[in-house]
Design an enzyme around this catalytic site. Structure first.
Site, PDB file in Angstrom:
ATOM      1  N   TYR A  84      32.978  37.390  22.517  1.00 41.68           N
ATOM      2  CA  TYR A  84      31.688  37.983  22.862  1.00 41.68           C
ATOM      3  C   TYR A  84      31.556  38.139  24.375  1.00 41.68           C
ATOM      4  O   TYR A  84      31.492  37.153  25.112  1.00 41.68           O
ATOM      5  CB  TYR A  84      30.534  37.121  22.345  1.00 41.68           C
ATOM      6  CG  TYR A  84      30.431  37.013  20.843  1.00 41.68           C
ATOM      7  CD1 TYR A  84      31.062  37.917  19.994  1.00 41.68           C
ATOM      8  CD2 TYR A  84      29.677  35.997  20.263  1.00 41.68           C
ATOM      9  CE1 TYR A  84      30.961  37.809  18.622  1.00 41.68           C
ATOM     10  CE2 TYR A  84      29.562  35.889  18.881  1.00 41.68           C
ATOM     11  CZ  TYR A  84      30.210  36.788  18.069  1.00 41.68           C
ATOM     12  OH  TYR A  84      30.103  36.674  16.708  1.00 41.68           O
ATOM     13  N   SER A 231      24.248  38.544  10.882  1.00 40.06           N
ATOM     14  CA  SER A 231      23.446  39.735  10.578  1.00 40.06           C
ATOM     15  C   SER A 231      22.238  39.430   9.702  1.00 40.06           C
ATOM     16  O   SER A 231      21.919  40.195   8.783  1.00 40.06           O
ATOM     17  CB  SER A 231      24.293  40.823   9.917  1.00 40.06           C
ATOM     18  OG  SER A 231      25.330  41.240  10.758  1.00 40.06           O
ATOM     19  N   PRO A 232      21.520  38.324   9.934  1.00 34.95           N
ATOM     20  CA  PRO A 232      20.381  37.999   9.072  1.00 34.95           C
ATOM     21  C   PRO A 232      19.236  38.993   9.202  1.00 34.95           C
ATOM     22  O   PRO A 232      18.410  39.102   8.295  1.00 34.95           O
ATOM     23  CB  PRO A 232      19.965  36.608   9.548  1.00 34.95           C
ATOM     24  CG  PRO A 232      20.379  36.567  10.978  1.00 34.95           C
ATOM     25  CD  PRO A 232      21.672  37.323  11.018  1.00 34.95           C
ATOM     26  N   ALA A 234      19.911  42.241   9.765  1.00 37.26           N
ATOM     27  CA  ALA A 234      20.571  43.536   9.544  1.00 37.26           C
ATOM     28  C   ALA A 234      20.712  44.304  10.852  1.00 37.26           C
ATOM     29  O   ALA A 234      20.382  45.488  10.933  1.00 37.26           O
ATOM     30  CB  ALA A 234      19.827  44.368   8.491  1.00 37.26           C
ATOM     31  N   LEU A 237      17.541  45.994  11.949  1.00 30.90           N
ATOM     32  CA  LEU A 237      16.804  46.866  11.033  1.00 30.90           C
ATOM     33  C   LEU A 237      15.605  46.164  10.408  1.00 30.90           C
ATOM     34  O   LEU A 237      14.636  46.811  10.010  1.00 30.90           O
ATOM     35  CB  LEU A 237      17.733  47.376   9.927  1.00 30.90           C
ATOM     36  CG  LEU A 237      18.811  48.373  10.348  1.00 30.90           C
ATOM     37  CD1 LEU A 237      19.800  48.577   9.211  1.00 30.90           C
ATOM     38  CD2 LEU A 237      18.182  49.702  10.756  1.00 30.90           C
ATOM     39  N   GLY A 240      11.407  45.395  12.367  1.00 32.43           N
ATOM     40  CA  GLY A 240      10.244  46.268  12.493  1.00 32.43           C
ATOM     41  C   GLY A 240      10.178  46.982  13.828  1.00 32.43           C
ATOM     42  O   GLY A 240       9.179  47.635  14.143  1.00 32.43           O
ATOM     43  N   LYS A 241      11.247  46.897  14.611  1.00 30.98           N
ATOM     44  CA  LYS A 241      11.233  47.471  15.968  1.00 30.98           C
ATOM     45  C   LYS A 241      12.194  48.634  16.133  1.00 30.98           C
ATOM     46  O   LYS A 241      12.338  49.167  17.235  1.00 30.98           O
ATOM     47  CB  LYS A 241      11.565  46.371  16.978  1.00 30.98           C
ATOM     48  CG  LYS A 241      10.549  45.219  16.962  1.00 30.98           C
ATOM     49  CD  LYS A 241      11.028  44.020  17.745  1.00 30.98           C
ATOM     50  CE  LYS A 241      10.044  42.849  17.586  1.00 30.98           C
ATOM     51  NZ  LYS A 241      10.535  41.608  18.227  1.00 30.98           N
TER      52      LYS A 241
END
Length: 345
Positions: A84, A231-232, A234, A237, A240-241
């Site tokens: 990373y 990816s909890p 998503a 997604l 809400g942003k």
């Protein structure tokens, strides 16, 4: 380097984990039910042909403040990887933890080869010799003399070679360099190879309300392993942003998504069909005053008491919102059923 003091993060009994803590499988290592994923704070990095692998630019000072704020709010598990930001995430995390290293559980990963100076990914190396070199380098960047959970970062590694790496990890445990190990993979058969080792503690795999993983959850239950959930949200997604048709930063992997990253389209931001599913769940996920992100984490906790979601973060505000999910706890069984009904599964 911080001394190898393990007592503060080790469960000394077989007591059942509360709703705010989890035990990492057979290891006895206790962590907060919510971990923090440190991919995003690594900053920008790229493939050899220039495709982005990070989440865009970062402010390292803000990242440090965010990690420390998470600590203050009860988060004790931080998941990073040597790749990373080609080492940068580990360095930032090590700086942020400082003298509080013994109060937390640190997970990192190996298997990817990179050039730290040019911030470029160069390929993969599944040899036991490289595992040792990678671990030595991670310890230096993190400023510690042990890693709590060491994870293979090659999701589709050859199972025969993986068995050798499992045995190598057992050597690391005997040497006091790591406490436990895991494989980051979405394949239950591959996860089973590592699970044969006595100090395997977890499987890291993708799980969110839009992308189920029933086989891996069942495997973790059968094998007495923790389910660490990447990816909890998503990839944003479920926060809400996100909005359809809005391109993200050029250095953001979601703006040029590889095949394994669904839900986004090149230079067009979030996929409208995926956003529609998230919107359809909003009323369920925001129950009890939760934000959409907090509701998405609550869904994961409701799926299994072995789950430890690790949402990413780049700011104090995001750290506070994610950590705020802990007090809310999991969704109810009825709400899980409602989610399945809405998604038609």
């Amino acid at each position: 380097m911080e001394s190898n003091e393990h007592t503060k993060t080790t469960s000394t009994s077989s007591s059942t984990s509360t709703s705010t803590t989890r035990t990492l499988g057979r290891s006895g290592i206790e962590v907060s039910a919510l971990g923090f994923g440190c991919w995003a704070i690594g900053g920008e990095w790229q493939t050899a042909d220039g495709q982005p692998l990070g989440w865009g630019k970062v402010d390292d000072d803000e990242s440090v403040r965010a990690v420390r704020r998470a600590l203050d709010l009860g988060v004790t598990f931080f998941d990073t990887a040597d790749a990373y930001g080609t080492g940068h995430s580990e360095r930032v995390l090590g700086r942020a933890l400082g003298k509080r290293r013994a109060d937390v559980v640190v997970a990192t990963k190996w298997g990817n080869v990179f050039d730290e100076e040019t911030r470029t990914a160069l390929g993969q190396d599944d040899s036991p010799a490289y595992a040792r070199r990678a671990l030595t380098a991670s310890l230096e960047r993190l400023g510690t003399d042990y890693v709590d959970l060491y994870q293979l970062h090659i999701s589709d590694a050859d199972p025969v070679r993986a068995a050798e790496l499992r045995d190598t990890c057992e050597e690391f445990v005997r040497e006091g360099l790591i406490r436990a190990y895991a494989w980051s993979t979405d394949d239950p058969d591959r996860a089973a190879v590592f699970a044969q080792g006595p100090h395997c503690a977890a499987v890291q795999h993708r799980l969110n309300v839009l992308q189920e993983a029933p086989e891996l959850l069942a495997f973790c239950e059968q094998s007495n392993l923790a389910s660490i959930n990447r990816s909890p949200l998503a990839m944003g997604l479920l926060t809400g942003k996100q909005s359809a048709g809005r391109a993200l930063d050029a250095g953001d992997i979601r703006n040029a998504p590889p095949a394994w990253l669904p839900g986004f389209t090149e230079n067009r931001g979030a996929d409208p069909a995926w956003l529609a599913k998230a919107d359809a769940l909003r009323s369920i996920l925001t129950s009890g005053g939760r934000t959409p992100a907090q509701g998405a984490l609550a869904w994961i906790w409701a799926r299994s008491p072995r789950t430890v979601p690790i949402p990413g973060f780049r700011s104090v505000a995001q750290a506070e919102e994610n950590a705020g999910a802990i007090a809310q706890g999991p969704l109810t069984a009825a709400q899980l059923t409602d989610v399945d009904r809405v998604l038609g599964r």
